[in-house]
Write a protein that holds these residues in place. Structure first.
Motif, PDB file in Angstrom:
ATOM      1  N   ILE A 142      39.635  33.177  32.214  1.00 21.84           N
ATOM      2  CA  ILE A 142      40.286  34.459  32.053  1.00 21.84           C
ATOM      3  C   ILE A 142      39.834  35.218  30.821  1.00 21.84           C
ATOM      4  N   GLY A 143      39.521  34.536  29.723  1.00 22.82           N
ATOM      5  CA  GLY A 143      39.043  35.205  28.523  1.00 22.82           C
ATOM      6  C   GLY A 143      40.025  36.246  28.018  1.00 22.82           C
ATOM      7  N   THR A 144      39.530  37.456  27.783  1.00 26.58           N
ATOM      8  CA  THR A 144      40.376  38.528  27.244  1.00 26.58           C
ATOM      9  C   THR A 144      40.866  39.478  28.333  1.00 26.58           C
ATOM     10  N   THR A 145      40.691  39.121  29.589  1.00 29.43           N
ATOM     11  CA  THR A 145      41.114  39.988  30.691  1.00 29.43           C
ATOM     12  C   THR A 145      42.626  40.179  30.661  1.00 29.43           C
ATOM     13  N   THR A 146      43.066  41.432  30.638  1.00 26.06           N
ATOM     14  CA  THR A 146      44.503  41.709  30.585  1.00 26.06           C
ATOM     15  C   THR A 146      45.020  42.412  31.825  1.00 26.06           C
ATOM     16  N   SER A 147      44.158  43.031  32.598  1.00 26.14           N
ATOM     17  CA  SER A 147      44.581  43.713  33.814  1.00 26.14           C
ATOM     18  C   SER A 147      45.089  42.703  34.829  1.00 26.14           C
ATOM     19  N   LEU A 148      46.240  42.976  35.424  1.00 24.77           N
ATOM     20  CA  LEU A 148      46.788  42.083  36.446  1.00 24.77           C
ATOM     21  C   LEU A 148      45.850  41.996  37.638  1.00 24.77           C
ATOM     22  N   LYS A 149      45.234  43.105  37.995  1.00 28.48           N
ATOM     23  CA  LYS A 149      44.288  43.098  39.117  1.00 28.48           C
ATOM     24  C   LYS A 149      43.114  42.169  38.822  1.00 28.48           C
ATOM     25  N   ASP A 150      42.599  42.228  37.586  1.00 31.26           N
ATOM     26  CA  ASP A 150      41.481  41.366  37.208  1.00 31.26           C
ATOM     27  C   ASP A 150      41.912  39.907  37.101  1.00 31.26           C
ATOM     28  N   ARG A 151      43.126  39.675  36.617  1.00 35.38           N
ATOM     29  CA  ARG A 151      43.613  38.297  36.529  1.00 35.38           C
ATOM     30  C   ARG A 151      43.776  37.698  37.915  1.00 35.38           C
ATOM     31  N   THR A 152      44.222  38.521  38.853  1.00 36.70           N
ATOM     32  CA  THR A 152      44.370  38.060  40.240  1.00 36.70           C
ATOM     33  C   THR A 152      43.012  37.702  40.829  1.00 36.70           C
ATOM     34  N   ALA A 153      42.009  38.547  40.566  1.00 34.75           N
ATOM     35  CA  ALA A 153      40.655  38.268  41.051  1.00 34.75           C
ATOM     36  C   ALA A 153      40.111  36.992  40.422  1.00 34.75           C
ATOM     37  N   ALA A 154      40.390  36.782  39.134  1.00 33.85           N
ATOM     38  CA  ALA A 154      39.925  35.570  38.455  1.00 33.85           C
ATOM     39  C   ALA A 154      40.576  34.331  39.049  1.00 33.85           C
ATOM     40  N   LEU A 155      41.854  34.425  39.377  1.00 36.28           N
ATOM     41  CA  LEU A 155      42.549  33.290  39.992  1.00 36.28           C
ATOM     42  C   LEU A 155      41.941  32.968  41.353  1.00 36.28           C
ATOM     43  N   ALA A 156      41.622  34.004  42.138  1.00 36.00           N
ATOM     44  CA  ALA A 156      40.995  33.782  43.445  1.00 36.00           C
ATOM     45  C   ALA A 156      39.633  33.112  43.287  1.00 36.00           C
ATOM     46  N   ASP A 157      38.876  33.498  42.261  1.00 36.16           N
ATOM     47  CA  ASP A 157      37.570  32.872  42.017  1.00 36.16           C
ATOM     48  C   ASP A 157      37.729  31.379  41.711  1.00 36.16           C
ATOM     49  N   VAL A 158      38.745  31.045  40.935  1.00 36.65           N
ATOM     50  CA  VAL A 158      38.992  29.637  40.614  1.00 36.65           C
ATOM     51  C   VAL A 158      39.385  28.866  41.870  1.00 36.65           C
ATOM     52  N   LEU A 159      40.252  29.456  42.686  1.00 36.85           N
ATOM     53  CA  LEU A 159      40.666  28.805  43.930  1.00 36.85           C
ATOM     54  C   LEU A 159      39.475  28.604  44.866  1.00 36.85           C
ATOM     55  N   GLU A 160      38.591  29.599  44.909  1.00 39.64           N
ATOM     56  CA  GLU A 160      37.373  29.476  45.721  1.00 39.64           C
ATOM     57  C   GLU A 160      36.534  28.298  45.251  1.00 39.64           C
ATOM     58  N   ALA A 161      36.389  28.157  43.944  1.00 43.77           N
ATOM     59  CA  ALA A 161      35.613  27.048  43.396  1.00 43.77           C
ATOM     60  C   ALA A 161      36.272  25.705  43.660  1.00 43.77           C
ATOM     61  N   GLU A 162      37.587  25.705  43.827  1.00 41.83           N
ATOM     62  CA  GLU A 162      38.321  24.465  44.093  1.00 41.83           C
ATOM     63  C   GLU A 162      38.400  24.135  45.581  1.00 41.83           C
ATOM     64  N   GLY A 163      37.745  24.947  46.423  1.00 40.52           N
ATOM     65  CA  GLY A 163      37.669  24.634  47.848  1.00 40.52           C
ATOM     66  C   GLY A 163      38.721  25.277  48.717  1.00 40.52           C
ATOM     67  N   PHE A 164      39.406  26.334  48.214  1.00 48.55           N
ATOM     68  CA  PHE A 164      40.471  26.959  48.985  1.00 48.55           C
ATOM     69  C   PHE A 164      40.000  28.193  49.767  1.00 48.55           C
TER      70      PHE A 164
END
Length: 246
Positions: A142-164
């Motif tokens: 997540i780093g310094t990302t503060t936008s909720l939209k960007d945080r949501t996208a970052a969470l989806a990227d992590v889930l994708e990497a975890e096989g979801f």
């Protein structure tokens, strides 16, 4: 007397050569299945756009996957509910089971025994530990990302990497007033759940995942559907309207 040059022994086994065209078709079919998995519900036309295939080619592969029971059709109403519903493809539950979850039957038996001996709190602790990797990777990303939209996208990227097989869709439209902005939202869609067999018997996994999403994003979220309860995707609704930087 020796055999004539080039003659084949009648008793020798016949060499069977793989058909390159068949291998190519199977490879393309798997690519089609992957797009449906990660972006479904999705139209045949959109699959063609993603893969650069003609509509006829996509439909042939989708028909074959449908005959195999790997995908199925979901009728989706238009934006205003008018006109005929459009056809969208999703991976079926049978198709989900083909994606490599055999080891989970052993884990399910172990969790059933744990539940009998130590109770549901022990099962929930296991679920919490399972999602710790998602939380750790998210906080690293997540780093310094503060936008909720960007945080949501970052969470989806992590889930994708975890096989979801995760992706994000934006729904609604950001309006000038607070009332209209509350209708603007992101939806995290998970086309595959590596824990589906466990979560079907132990909803604690879905509960822990939902609480994790809410904690990481810092907003109240809603689960609209889940694979273990019969949905074609796990869909999490994230309201964006009140986030000033979204």
């Amino acid at each position: 007397m020796g055999a004539a040059p080039g003659a084949r022994d009648a008793d020798a086994p016949t060499e069977v050569r793989a058909d390159p065209a068949e291998g190519q078709r199977e490879s393309t079919r798997q690519r089609v299945l992957q797009v449906v998995l990660t972006q479904g519900p999705i139209s045949a036309a959109r699959v063609g756009e993603v893969l650069g295939l003609t509509a006829a080619a996509v439909r042939r592969h989708l028909d074959a996957l449908s005959d195999e029971g790997a995908v199925e059709v979901k009728l989706v109403a238009g934006n205003r509910g008018a006109g005929r519903p459009s056809r969208r493809y999703v991976v079926s539950h049978a198709g989900q089971s083909r994606l490599g979850n055999d080891y989970l039957s052993v884990a399910a038996d172990a969790l059933k025994r744990l539940n009998e001996v130590a109770g549901p709190d022990a099962v929930r602790a296991i679920a919490r530990d399972r999602f710790a990797a998602v939380e750790d990777r998210y906080r690293e990303t997540i780093g310094t990302t503060t936008s909720l939209k960007d945080r949501t996208a970052a969470l989806a990227d992590v889930l994708e990497a975890e096989g979801f097989a995760a992706s994000v869709r934006t729904v609604g439209q950001r309006g000038p007033s607070a009332a209209k902005s509350t209708l603007w939202a992101a939806q995290i869609c998970q086309g595959h759940c590596p824990l589906q067999e466990l979560a079907t018997d132990f909803p604690e996994f879905c509960v822990e995942e939902t609480e994790l999403f809410a904690r990481l994003l810092g907003v109240d979220i809603r689960r609209l559907s889940t694979l273990p309860t019969g949905g074609h995707v796990c869909t999490t609704h994230v309201p964006l309207g009140r986030d000033a930087e979204a």
